[in-house]
Design a protein around this motif. Structure first.
Motif, PDB file in Angstrom:
ATOM      1  N   SER A 120      -4.474   4.421  -8.253  1.00  0.00           N
ATOM      2  CA  SER A 120      -4.121   3.919  -6.935  1.00  0.00           C
ATOM      3  C   SER A 120      -5.336   3.905  -6.011  1.00  0.00           C
ATOM      4  CB  SER A 120      -3.010   4.787  -6.328  1.00  0.00           C
ATOM      5  OG  SER A 120      -2.662   4.331  -5.040  1.00  0.00           O
TER       6      SER A 120
ATOM      7  N   ALA B  47      -7.092   0.817  -4.067  1.00  0.00           N
ATOM      8  CA  ALA B  47      -6.969   0.852  -2.607  1.00  0.00           C
ATOM      9  C   ALA B  47      -8.290   0.648  -1.886  1.00  0.00           C
ATOM     10  CB  ALA B  47      -6.355   2.185  -2.174  1.00  0.00           C
TER      11      ALA B  47
ATOM     12  N   PRO C 214      -8.311   5.578   1.645  1.00  0.00           N
ATOM     13  CA  PRO C 214      -7.546   4.356   1.386  1.00  0.00           C
ATOM     14  C   PRO C 214      -6.781   3.952   2.644  1.00  0.00           C
ATOM     15  CG  PRO C 214      -6.411   6.246   0.470  1.00  0.00           C
ATOM     16  CD  PRO C 214      -7.723   6.746   0.977  1.00  0.00           C
ATOM     17  N   PRO C 215      -6.274   2.727   2.714  1.00  0.00           N
ATOM     18  CA  PRO C 215      -5.609   2.241   3.943  1.00  0.00           C
ATOM     19  C   PRO C 215      -4.484   3.125   4.423  1.00  0.00           C
ATOM     20  CG  PRO C 215      -5.978   0.418   2.424  1.00  0.00           C
ATOM     21  CD  PRO C 215      -6.355   1.666   1.686  1.00  0.00           C
ATOM     22  N   GLU C 216      -3.686   3.678   3.517  1.00  0.00           N
ATOM     23  CA  GLU C 216      -2.528   4.485   3.952  1.00  0.00           C
ATOM     24  C   GLU C 216      -2.934   5.812   4.564  1.00  0.00           C
ATOM     25  OE1 GLU C 216      -2.727   4.995  -0.623  1.00  0.00           O
ATOM     26  OE2 GLU C 216      -3.212   3.487   0.905  1.00  0.00           O
TER      27      GLU C 216
ATOM     28  N   ARG D 200      -9.921  -6.425  -7.397  1.00  0.00           N
ATOM     29  CA  ARG D 200      -9.175  -5.422  -8.146  1.00  0.00           C
ATOM     30  C   ARG D 200      -9.332  -5.542  -9.659  1.00  0.00           C
ATOM     31  NH1 ARG D 200      -3.757  -5.340  -4.318  1.00  0.00           N
ATOM     32  NH2 ARG D 200      -4.431  -3.614  -2.973  1.00  0.00           N
TER      33      ARG D 200
ATOM     34  N   ASP E 242       0.817  -1.220   0.000  1.00  0.00           N
ATOM     35  CA  ASP E 242       0.000   0.000   0.000  1.00  0.00           C
ATOM     36  C   ASP E 242       0.846   1.263   0.000  1.00  0.00           C
ATOM     37  OD1 ASP E 242      -2.365  -1.433  -0.007  1.00  0.00           O
ATOM     38  OD2 ASP E 242      -2.551  -1.448   2.181  1.00  0.00           O
TER      39      ASP E 242
ATOM     40  N   ARG F   4       2.220   1.856  -3.542  1.00  0.00           N
ATOM     41  CA  ARG F   4       1.318   1.651  -4.674  1.00  0.00           C
ATOM     42  C   ARG F   4       1.183   2.907  -5.550  1.00  0.00           C
ATOM     43  NH1 ARG F   4      -2.641   0.831  -1.916  1.00  0.00           N
ATOM     44  NH2 ARG F   4      -3.449   2.948  -2.135  1.00  0.00           N
TER      45      ARG F   4
END
Length: 397
Positions: free
Chosen positions: A323, A327, A392-394, A334, A127, A130
């Motif tokens: 991205s 994500a 998104p996760p980040e 995906r 992640d 990415r």
């Protein structure tokens, strides 16, 4: 970076080089064959519709065929498309080839290659890396599109030495497009045959279904607006309104492509500071304002300046968008998400070039620039309204 990621960056670059010279050559080739601006727009629409239909076919068989095999098959079709355009001269035969082939008049990557490569690329990085990997993917494509545009000018200078006509140059470069298809096919054959490819493709959209459908609708608005601004029609407007030579236009599109390419390197850094959605919106709006102002430019230098400023901002959203889609869905979704957000975009972008061609036929004013830019700004505002809280996760605290 994995070996598969390097291969995908290389194939992206080769395909983009072909797209770069095709986008600029196509209107010159068709006008030289005696076609009207309306017919140029119609054929452009046919090629974009063909890309959308081919992407749907790819999605329909993805549950039974591995990603690598699909990429090899599409690259073979790329080769055949180049050969057909090099050898045919009738309007309807070219429309048919445009419908079933891979020709891309937009300058960007509107093709069945894109979701296949994106789904493979997303599995090649964690992640945190990415967006940077997608930025390099977009950078490679933009630089090579610019190189393809520059190659047209070099080909024209070479043609003057050997007394080649524009038709001779275009047919030769369509032959080069076919050769690129063969090279890309060989590179795809070197990708690993991952057994889980087919398994992943068989999994339908699950918890992210509503997000993906909503994004697909929003991206369609953006692409419908972008269809008014494809490079082939933008080049046609500049040829008609300012009398640009092919060499000058080639240089302009080269530098536009270079600025677009290197600006994308900032996408990852900017996204880490303000978020992926904000990066998409707050770079895209001023880019489209610049584009709309080109319609009122009092001179060619002003128009060129606005286009160059626009180029520094217009594609910073591309790696962020790719991205972001990868994500906010689960890993098994995906491939489906990449296809379902690209097919409607291709369909939407296919509808507007014919309208733009008709507008350019009826009036010398740059109505396509105003309409396209306005639609794309509307998309930006809707995206910000609907997805500013979907992180998104980040970006999670």
């Amino acid at each position: 970076m994995t070996g598969s990621a390097r291969t995908l960056l290389l194939t992206r670059g080769l395909r983009a080089f072909g797209d770069g010279f095709v986008a600029l050559l196509l209107p010159v080739y068709l006008i030289a064959l005696g076609f009207s601006p309306l017919q140029v727009g119609m054929l452009t629409t046919a090629t974009l519709l063909g890309s959308a239909a081919l992407t749907l076919v790819v999605g329909a068989v993805a549950h039974r065929v591995s990603t690598r095999r699909l990429l090899i098959a599409v690259s073979a079709l790329m080769c055949l498309t180049g050969l057909a355009f090099a050898g045919l001269g009738g309007f309807w035969p070219l429309v048919i080839v445009g419908c079933i082939g891979t020709l891309n008049p937009s300058g960007g990557d509107v093709s069945p290659f894109l979701p296949l490569e994106q789904s493979m690329l997303a599995h090649s990085a964690p992640d945190a890396e990415r967006t940077s990997l997608f930025a390099r993917y977009s950078l490679t494509g933009s630089l090579m599109v610019a190189g393809g545009a520059l190659a047209v000018g070099l080909a024209e200078q070479l043609g003057r030495h050997f007394a080649w006509t524009h038709l001779d140059i275009a047919r030769g470069m369509f032959g080069l497009y076919a050769i690129l298809g063969l090279v890309v096919m060989g590179l795809y054959r070197g990708l690993p045959a991952v057994e889980s490819d087919a398994e992943k493709a068989r999994q339908p959209l699950g918890p992210s279904r509503n997000r993906v459908f909503l994004l697909a609708g929003l991206f369609s608005i953006d692409s419908f607006g972008g269809g008014f601004l494809v490079q082939s029609l933008l080049a046609l407007y500049l040829f008609q309104h300012y009398g640009l030579s092919l060499t000058t236009a080639s240089a302009l599109f080269f530098w536009m492509g270079v600025l677009t390419a290197f600006s994308q390197l900032a996408s990852g850094r900017l996204a880490r500071r303000i978020g992926l959605v904000n990066t998409m919106v707050f770079t895209h709006i001023p880019a489209n304002i610049c584009l709309m102002l080109v319609a009122f430019a009092p001179s060619l230098p002003v128009a060129i300046g606005l286009l160059l400023v626009r180029s520094t901002l217009s594609a910073m959203d591309v790696p962020a968008r790719s991205s972001y889609v990868m994500a906010i869905v689960t890993p098994p979704e995906r491939a489906a998400a990449a296809s379902l957000t690209n097919v409607p975009r291709s369909l939407a972008s296919a509808l507007s070039p014919s309208i733009a061609g008709l507008l350019l036929t009826l009036s010398p004013f740059a109505w396509p620039l105003l309409i396209g830019g306005g639609l794309k700004i509307g998309y930006d505002l809707l995206l910000l309204l609907m997805f500013r809280t979907v992180k998104p996760p980040e970006e999670m605290d």
